[in-house]
Design an enzyme around this catalytic site. Structure first.
Site, PDB file in Angstrom:
ATOM      1  N   SER A 571       0.847  -1.186   0.000  1.00 46.45           N
ATOM      2  CA  SER A 571       0.000   0.000   0.000  1.00 46.45           C
ATOM      3  C   SER A 571       0.887   1.242   0.000  1.00 46.45           C
ATOM      4  O   SER A 571       1.684   1.422  -0.906  1.00 46.45           O
ATOM      5  CB  SER A 571      -0.955  -0.040   1.189  1.00 46.45           C
ATOM      6  N   ASP A 657      -9.701  -3.538  -5.654  1.00 41.11           N
ATOM      7  CA  ASP A 657      -9.187  -2.669  -4.609  1.00 41.11           C
ATOM      8  C   ASP A 657      -9.700  -1.244  -4.823  1.00 41.11           C
ATOM      9  O   ASP A 657      -9.525  -0.668  -5.889  1.00 41.11           O
ATOM     10  CB  ASP A 657      -7.654  -2.694  -4.651  1.00 41.11           C
ATOM     11  N   HIS A 689      -8.461  -4.625  -1.197  1.00 41.05           N
ATOM     12  CA  HIS A 689      -7.178  -4.076  -0.757  1.00 41.05           C
ATOM     13  C   HIS A 689      -6.401  -5.059   0.116  1.00 41.05           C
ATOM     14  O   HIS A 689      -5.180  -5.102   0.078  1.00 41.05           O
ATOM     15  CB  HIS A 689      -7.412  -2.780   0.010  1.00 41.05           C
TER      16      HIS A 689
END
Length: 720
Positions: A571, A657, A689
């Site tokens: 991320s 996501d 995600h």
């Protein structure tokens, strides 16, 4: 010889602040375009072919994870009302089973256990249960027929008669709420509420439930009140947040005295309260929002008077704790814990008889407990309200307040872990200080914590700042004076701290003579609030240079070597991976970037994209600020790909996501190939995600990534 996919170029021009950029791969953003989906499938096929030689190792690691994990297990039950609530897992099933069992008496605070689950042996049958057990929700049944499953809300009315649950089967974090009677009738309500955010709750009466919905940018922006037994179309909007920087959430104080709506951006907070005696009334603000001021609210009854405990950073960069009258929250403040530049105050939990405070000192989390002065205390009496920190004897550890739903409970449940100590649950008897071990995560097989060592190193950043690095390794397999294969993990954003914690999958690395290291870079919160402030916006490059400094330190100290060092981040940590790939590729033999935020400038320039406006508090606003624009462009991984000697890169993403869109790593990989690199892209076609859902699927994905890491770090594939 395998030929990598060729990505078609369709130039699109972008112009901001006089800067003209030609983006040849922005067309990959069209998720529903058959050509885009075909391209992602082609990338997956190429990655599978390029990693085919790791298939046996991947399967071996999967089996190691599985064999070390107690598949049929039970969480420590938490008491709420007249029931113990817990989750069970069963061997062979992907998801948990949410259950409850009745308390034996009002004074029953000893959580029930299964005798078969207290030792190392699995129970004889998967249907072993606590006496009186009632299954409330079986996630395995709800997930049947779906490639993805996530539970976003789960709550039970105070009388224990009705439950709500909300599920997502796409991975886009939009949940559908349903209600069910659990009073023995198993009645399924007609109430169905679609398109909600996670975190719906009942009010104490059970007549209403409160939930959030999201706007087009996925931001939870509206709180609704639903009356049980009515149509969702009749629901009432009780709070709407027009400012696109703010998210909303709704919940209850532990006392159930107040409903709370919390509005928060990355740097500013605001809380609104409603007395639950009037659930259809109007919420009232605690402190009006002030830009840059964050605060959290808890309710306590001190001396028989309702008061609010507020942790805030108004002229207190590391936060402080004050108390105000619940009837006049904007009135006089009583100082309880003043600001301390060496201590980052993180939160407070209030109970009927005590409070627990969480804070961070010397780079590690801490928990302390103090008693609440009772009502009717004589005027000449001294209240026993001293704050007592809970001591632990490991040099590196994590501790935090766990599941404590009951206002009147006499114990505080905490979670504890370290790199070598499996996750542990304690109940602390506040009146005596006794610490009761409730559960330690079972690790099947021959796990022996004494074979592993953890320690802290300190690198020196480009500006002289000392950067902590945490290490864990098998001391019988690793000599710190001889370069060993190493995985260096980093994150460094949103003040998120990567604290020492145990992981069964990681043992598959350590038992192959690998070191696992965490670079606690600026942008995280490990060393206090200023550690975060000096790693964001126009100081963001510190995050990247700190990570490179950590890698350089490990190499200079002969702990590892460039041909044995792999970097990992996900991320915002994936942004870190993309940046260090450009800035310091020579230090790494591989880079694992998971759901990586590698095209930040394109995303943050587009307010219509999910989360963009919210993110301006973290990165700056490049749309209106030329300095921010050029600064972000200077470090954006996608913008700075150049002909370079890139190490092998594995990028993992998810099609659904909503936080970091798949298009970012897809574009990045295409541009890396233009620069002569040979990166791999793996896209989960039915995930969000957090990656795939289901524990076995997650283990297989971790095994795939770790097999690649072991190969790139030149660790012994078969282990010891």
């Amino acid at each position: 010889m395998l030929t990598p996919p060729k990505t078609e170029k369709r130039p699109i021009q972008r112009e901001h602040h006089g800067d003209v950029v030609i983006d040849e791969y922005e067309w990959l953003r069209a998720k529903d375009d058959p050509a885009v989906l075909a391209h992602l499938h082609e990338e997956n096929a190429y990655t599978k072919a390029k990693t085919e030689h790791l298939a046996i190792l991947q399967e071996l690691i999967f089996e190691e994870i599985k064999e070390r994990t107690k598949e049929t297990d039970l969480s420590v039950p938490s008491r709420e009302g007249e029931w113990w609530y817990y989750t069970r897992t069963v061997e062979g099933q992907q998801y948990g089973i949410h259950c409850r069992a009745p308390i034996s008496s009002p004074d029953d605070w000893e959580p029930p256990v299964l005798p078969e689950l207290t030792g190392d042996e699995l129970p004889d049958a998967a249907d072993e249960s606590i006496p009186g057990e009632q299954v409330l929700l079986d996630d395995n049944l709800e997930a049947a027929g779906h490639d993805f499953y996530s539970l976003g809300s789960f709550d039970v009315t105070a009388d224990g008669a009705t439950m709500l649950y909300a599920i997502d089967v796409e991975g886009d974090e939009r949940y559908t709420i349903r209600l069910k009677a659990i009073d023995g009738t198993d009645r399924v309500y007609d109430d169905v509420i679609e398109g909600t955010a996670a975190g719906a709750v009942f009010d104490p009466s059970g007549r209403y439930l409160f939930y959030a919905t999201v706007d087009e940018s996925w931001r939870p922006d509206t709180i609704w009140r639903h009356e049980v037994g009515t149509a969702a179309s009749d629901d009432v909007s009780v709070f709407h947040e027009p400012d696109e920087r703010f998210w909303l959430g709704v919940g209850l104080t532990r006392s159930r005295k107040y409903l709370m709506i919390e509005a928060g951006s990355n740097v500013t907070g605001e809380t609104w309260l409603l007395d639950t005696a009037e659930p259809a009334g109007d919420f009232k603000v605690v402190w009006p929002r002030k830009d840059g001021v964050e605060y959290d609210v808890e309710h306590v009854v001190a001396g028989g008077v309702d008061r609010l405990l507020i942790v805030h950073n108004d002229d207190a960069v590391n936060f402080e704790l004050v108390s105000v009258a619940a009837s006049d929250p904007q009135g006089p403040r009583r100082m309880l814990l003043p600001h301390d530049p060496a201590v980052r105050l993180e939160g407070v939990d209030a109970f009927r008889d005590f409070v627990a405070v969480e804070y961070r000192r010397e780079g590690l989390p801490r928990v302390a407990v103090a008693k609440v002065p009772p009502a009717g205390l004589p005027a000449d009496a001294t209240p026993d309200d001293t704050l007592h920190e809970l001591p632990f004897d490991e040099a590196l550890f994590s501790v935090g307040v766990g599941s404590n739903p009951a206002w009147e409970q006499p114990t505080l449940r905490i979670g504890y872990s370290s790199f070598v100590t499996p996750s542990t649950v304690y109940d602390v008897v506040v009146a005596t200080g006794e610490r009761r071990l409730r559960k330690r995560q079972p690790v099947l097989g021959d796990y022996d914590a004494t074979r592993y060592a953890q320690r802290r190193e300190w690198a020196v950043g480009d500006d002289g700042t000392r950067i902590p690095i945490s290490l864990v390794y098998r001391h019988d397999l690793v000599d710190l004076g001889t370069p060993a294969p190493t995985l260096l993990y980093g994150y460094g954003s949103y003040e998120h701290s990567v604290d020492p914690g145990f992981g069964i999958p990681r043992l598959s690395l350590l038992d192959r003579g690998m070191i696992f290291a965490v670079a606690h870079v600026r942008g995280g919160g490990e060393m206090g609030r200023l550690w975060y402030e000096h790693g964001k916006k126009l100081e963001k490059r510190n995050t990247f240079t700190d990570f490179v400094a950590a890698a350089r330190h490990l190499i200079d100290e002969d702990i590892t070597a460039p041909d044995r060092l792999v970097a990992q981040g996900g991320s915002a940590g994936g942004l870190l991976m993309g940046a260090v790939a450009n800035m310091g590729p020579r230090y790494f033999s591989g880079i694992l970037a998971e759901v990586p935020f590698v095209d930040p400038l394109t995303s943050i320039l587009d307010p219509s994209l999910p989360l963009t406006v919210i993110e301006w508090d973290e990165w700056g606003n490049p749309l209106d600020d030329a300095e921010v624009y050029h600064y972000m462009k200077s470090y954006s991984p996608y913008e700075n790909v150049h002909v370079n000697h890139y190490p092998p890169i594995l990028a993992v993403t998810s099609l659904n996501d909503t936080r970091v869109l798949y298009v970012e790593p897809a574009k990045w990989v295409a541009r890396l190939r233009d620069a002569g690199a040979d990166p791999l892209l793996k896209t989960e076609m039915a995930a969000g995600h957090g990656g795939v859902s289901g524990r076995y699927s997650a283990w297989r994905e971790r095994a795939f990534a770790y097999a690649w890491v072991i190969d790139r770090a030149k660790a012994h594939p078969s282990g010891e």
